[in-house]
Design an enzyme around this catalytic site. Sequence first.
Site, PDB file in Angstrom:
ATOM      1  N   TYR A 263      82.753  91.566 111.789  1.00  0.00           N
ATOM      2  CA  TYR A 263      84.049  91.304 111.140  1.00  0.00           C
ATOM      3  C   TYR A 263      84.953  92.526 111.262  1.00  0.00           C
ATOM      4  CZ  TYR A 263      87.308  89.718 107.498  1.00  0.00           C
ATOM      5  OH  TYR A 263      88.426  89.324 106.814  1.00  0.00           O
TER       6      TYR A 263
ATOM      7  N   SER B 105      86.322  92.832 114.733  1.00  0.00           N
ATOM      8  CA  SER B 105      87.386  91.853 115.041  1.00  0.00           C
ATOM      9  C   SER B 105      88.694  92.246 114.359  1.00  0.00           C
ATOM     10  CB  SER B 105      86.959  90.436 114.630  1.00  0.00           C
ATOM     11  OG  SER B 105      86.954  90.278 113.222  1.00  0.00           O
TER      12      SER B 105
HETATM   13  N1  LIG Z   1      89.738  86.224 101.350  1.00  0.00           N
HETATM   14  C1  LIG Z   1      89.564  87.512 101.572  1.00  0.00           C
HETATM   15  O1  LIG Z   1      88.917  88.213 100.763  1.00  0.00           O
HETATM   16  C2  LIG Z   1      90.162  88.175 102.774  1.00  0.00           C
HETATM   17  C3  LIG Z   1      90.170  89.576 102.816  1.00  0.00           C
HETATM   18  C4  LIG Z   1      90.705  90.204 103.932  1.00  0.00           C
HETATM   19  C5  LIG Z   1      91.227  89.459 104.963  1.00  0.00           C
HETATM   20  N2  LIG Z   1      91.194  88.106 104.912  1.00  0.00           N
HETATM   21  C6  LIG Z   1      91.720  87.363 106.053  1.00  0.00           C
HETATM   22  O2  LIG Z   1      92.646  86.406 105.606  1.00  0.00           O
HETATM   23  C7  LIG Z   1      92.661  85.302 106.512  1.00  0.00           C
HETATM   24  C8  LIG Z   1      92.569  84.002 105.718  1.00  0.00           C
HETATM   25  O3  LIG Z   1      91.351  84.001 105.016  1.00  0.00           O
HETATM   26  P1  LIG Z   1      91.086  83.136 103.703  1.00  0.00           P
HETATM   27  O4  LIG Z   1      90.468  84.037 102.712  1.00  0.00           O
HETATM   28  O5  LIG Z   1      92.274  82.374 103.349  1.00  0.00           O
HETATM   29  O6  LIG Z   1      89.916  82.180 104.247  1.00  0.00           O
HETATM   30  P2  LIG Z   1      89.662  80.611 104.051  1.00  0.00           P
HETATM   31  O7  LIG Z   1      90.052  80.193 102.693  1.00  0.00           O
HETATM   32  O8  LIG Z   1      88.269  80.394 104.519  1.00  0.00           O
HETATM   33  O9  LIG Z   1      90.692  79.998 105.078  1.00  0.00           O
HETATM   34  C9  LIG Z   1      90.556  80.266 106.440  1.00  0.00           C
HETATM   35  C10 LIG Z   1      91.532  79.423 107.201  1.00  0.00           C
HETATM   36  O10 LIG Z   1      91.331  79.674 108.591  1.00  0.00           O
HETATM   37  C11 LIG Z   1      91.069  78.436 109.229  1.00  0.00           C
HETATM   38  N3  LIG Z   1      90.166  78.604 110.373  1.00  0.00           N
HETATM   39  C12 LIG Z   1      88.907  79.070 110.390  1.00  0.00           C
HETATM   40  N4  LIG Z   1      88.410  79.005 111.634  1.00  0.00           N
HETATM   41  C13 LIG Z   1      89.393  78.482 112.411  1.00  0.00           C
HETATM   42  C14 LIG Z   1      89.487  78.136 113.779  1.00  0.00           C
HETATM   43  N5  LIG Z   1      88.472  78.325 114.639  1.00  0.00           N
HETATM   44  N6  LIG Z   1      90.642  77.604 114.241  1.00  0.00           N
HETATM   45  C15 LIG Z   1      91.679  77.385 113.395  1.00  0.00           C
HETATM   46  N7  LIG Z   1      91.659  77.684 112.098  1.00  0.00           N
HETATM   47  C16 LIG Z   1      90.514  78.222 111.610  1.00  0.00           C
HETATM   48  C17 LIG Z   1      90.472  77.536 108.159  1.00  0.00           C
HETATM   49  O11 LIG Z   1      90.723  76.176 108.432  1.00  0.00           O
HETATM   50  P3  LIG Z   1      89.714  75.142 109.134  1.00  0.00           P
HETATM   51  O12 LIG Z   1      88.360  75.395 108.580  1.00  0.00           O
HETATM   52  O13 LIG Z   1      90.330  73.827 108.756  1.00  0.00           O
HETATM   53  O14 LIG Z   1      89.809  75.402 110.600  1.00  0.00           O
HETATM   54  C18 LIG Z   1      91.314  77.945 106.954  1.00  0.00           C
HETATM   55  O15 LIG Z   1      92.534  77.275 106.958  1.00  0.00           O
HETATM   56  C19 LIG Z   1      91.498  85.512 107.474  1.00  0.00           C
HETATM   57  O16 LIG Z   1      91.980  86.024 108.682  1.00  0.00           O
HETATM   58  C20 LIG Z   1      90.650  86.539 106.765  1.00  0.00           C
HETATM   59  O17 LIG Z   1      89.881  87.314 107.648  1.00  0.00           O
HETATM   60  C21 LIG Z   1      90.690  87.428 103.833  1.00  0.00           C
END
Ligand SMILES: NC(=O)c1ccc[n+]([C@@H]2O[C@H](COP(=O)([O-])OP(=O)(O)OC[C@H]3O[C@@H](n4cnc5c(N)ncnc54)[C@H](OP(=O)(O)O)[C@@H]3O)[C@@H](O)[C@H]2O)c1
Length: 272
Positions: A157, A160
């Site tokens: 992670y 990436s």
């Molecule tokens: N939550 C945290 O603590 C956190 C911290 C730092 C950074 N981030 C970053 O914030 C971003 C959003 O994360 P989140 O926390 O909102 O996660 P989440 O609730 O799991 O949502 C992730 C989103 O990405 C989509 N996704 C996953 N794989 C995909 C694929 N192969 N193609 C297209 N869409 C895809 C999922 O939709 P589908 O499953 O429908 O495809 C979902 O809409 C990510 O880049 C994550 O690394 C999150």
Amino acid sequence: MRVVVVTGGSDGIGAEIARRLAARDGAAGGRNLALVLGARDREKLEQVAGQCAALGAQALAVPTDVADPDQCRRLIDMAEQRFGRIDVLVNNAGRSAHALFEEVPDLGWYEELMRINLWGSVWCTQAALPHLKAARGRIVAVSSLAGLIGVPGRTAYSASKFAMTGFFEALRAELKGAGVSVTIAYPGVVDTRIRYRGFNALGQEMGSSGLREEGAMTVQECARLIVDGMEARRREVVMTAKGKLGRLLKLLAPGLVEKMALAALKDEVKPL
Ligand SMILES: NC(=O)c1ccc[n+]([C@@H]2O[C@H](COP(=O)([O-])OP(=O)(O)OC[C@H]3O[C@@H](n4cnc5c(N)ncnc54)[C@H](OP(=O)(O)O)[C@@H]3O)[C@@H](O)[C@H]2O)c1
């Protein structure tokens, strides 16, 4: 009409960014925003699109797997064909992963994670760039604090997200003359399901969180910080005081940051 493409718009931070933009547009009288939401889950995407439409925005759900370059191009083409322009691209789709490197038998899922977190953003950005330049628009890249500080137990992670950071920092400088801003967001722990859906050492879905979830930032607060940073064309949005301090400390006392990261790892739930 402002056209905003959000990847990962079916849930979590991306869905909340979309709803927040729609609510702001609605508060300003509405009908001036079109949202194009990409993610794999059609049903959830359509639900979020419906919520945005109820707030007054136009919203188009485009089922998209960002790990596939053709689908990334299709997402951007659909946005352009339907609305005739693209003003903002939010590269938000991402997956998490939690494993100690020496416990990973097969690195296939490391490549898959790169395709989603890094390459998905690169492919969408390449396809959208001519439109973003024409609009003197905005790019948002949702990285992570793990893209600023290497986190033990998160080699895939962190790699990436560091890669995203490097790509978008370099691109920001390249696009300065074109008037396209690049805002890189670095969230800490945000209250979404991302950790439950991440890869474990065997490349399977975790099913539980590898972190302690208490004290996570709300998804609303995270989306607000990202949208504010995007609107102000800020270079970066580094979230949490700990994240800001960690970044500074890394330059001054890297050994101390390593010790803190290792102590945090011991405090975490065991990955497998
Ligand atoms: N939550 C945290 O603590 C956190 C911290 C730092 C950074 N981030 C970053 O914030 C971003 C959003 O994360 P989140 O926390 O909102 O996660 P989440 O609730 O799991 O949502 C992730 C989103 O990405 C989509 N996704 C996953 N794989 C995909 C694929 N192969 N193609 C297209 N869409 C895809 C999922 O939709 P589908 O499953 O429908 O495809 C979902 O809409 C990510 O880049 C994550 O690394 C999150």
